[in-house]
Design an enzyme around this catalytic site. Sequence first.
Site, short mmCIF file in Angstrom:
data_model
loop_
_atom_site.label_atom_id
_atom_site.label_comp_id
_atom_site.label_asym_id
_atom_site.label_seq_id
_atom_site.Cartn_x
_atom_site.Cartn_y
_atom_site.Cartn_z
CG ASP A 21 -2.10 -1.00 0.96
OD1 ASP A 21 -2.34 -1.36 -0.22
OD2 ASP A 21 -2.72 -1.43 1.95
NE ARG A 100 -0.22 3.92 13.44
CZ ARG A 100 0.60 2.89 13.22
NH1 ARG A 100 1.88 2.98 13.55
NH2 ARG A 100 0.18 1.78 12.67
CG ASP A 129 -3.34 3.37 13.29
OD1 ASP A 129 -3.26 3.70 14.50
OD2 ASP A 129 -3.08 2.23 12.88
CB SER A 180 -4.41 -5.60 8.47
OG SER A 180 -3.87 -4.44 9.05
#
Length: 400
Positions: A21, A100, A129, A180
């Site tokens: 991605d 993050r 996120d 994921s």
Amino acid sequence: MVVGKIKKCKKVVLAYSGGVDTSVAIRWLLENKAEKVIALAIDLGQGQELKPIQKKALQIGASESLVVDAKKEFINNYIWPALFANAIYGDYPLATALARPLIAKLLVEIAKEKKADAIAHGCTGKGNDQVRFDVSTMALAPHLKIIAPAREWNMTREKSIEYAKKHNIPVPVKKKSPFSVDLNLWGRSVECGILEDAWKEPPEEAYELTRNPKLAPGKPTYITVSFRNGIPTALNGKRLDGLKLIQRLNQIAGNNGVGRIDQIENRVVGIKSREVYESPAAVVLLKAHKDLESLVHTRETILFKQSLDQKYSQLIYDGRWFNPLRVAIDVFNKYIQKRVTGVIRVKLFKGNVIIVGRKSTYSLYKEKLATYGKGDTFDQSSAVGFIKLFGLDLQSLKSN
Ligand code: ARG
């Protein structure tokens, strides 16, 4: 340069993981959004070689490709403060959520240094996120544009692989994991695929850091964890720096099947999701730290701190790290941690973490007061007067 009616930005710094991605994102950004893309790969202890990833970004078309080792900063400025706050959301030690704001901070720093006008990340529009990256960036650099290609392009996984092939973007040959996954030192988060059926038990392939408790050693493993000012400093009496200590503990606890979590989660964006976590070291350290706090703090401090801990955890989960309230709680916690020095004895056995002993020079536990046996110094008669006043208000409700 102008594409259609939308003006492209000059330079964007993209948080780059090397996966399909974010690789596709480099190309897509160049086609649609930016004249130059700077790829930024960050080492947060995910145990992945970043050199090949760095090269890959350049091959795809990034004008610069940077790698930053942020492990120390992650430990000292994010993981330890979260440990001081016993931070947990449900049973999740917040590994992904904690990373993050640090990634956003590094994106912003590079953007400033390279005079970029935008940052970009690979999040979709459904998760937490994106909120964390965007809110952190808004707090640190309100002037920067934020681009989230996956939130805009509406590509399915198949579509993005097709896009990759069309543009000669290398797609890993090994079969893509059916999940994921996000991984760093503090833990591993796993979702999607079969896990989306909330009734089905996660298959063994969902786990990588932990052994199936059924196959874990048949004898308990006893360890000691030493803390100094709230920071874990030694395992089994051997001094280790933060990185080694967390890595070692991930192995020891993981080998005993410790740290598997399966929970329904309440996302910021209103969706309930099912996620599986593995956080062997974090689960042990959080439990040990909390136990030590209970030994060295007064009852009032403990009870007051519980609500702060909960608030702190929510600030992390909600991506509101760069908030003066978080900083203020850090100051409180740092002061309080001066007493959190001592040793905790832990038994690890087939997925269980059991605290079996604790000691500290700051211990407030007085065996002479607690004992029901010989040598009791507690004056039981004084309890009578205390209770008389303690319950007086409730008694007076009935007595008139
Ligand atoms: N639910 C977790 C959080 O919001 C993890 C999200 C990322 N998970 C993943 N498997 N990519 O912090």
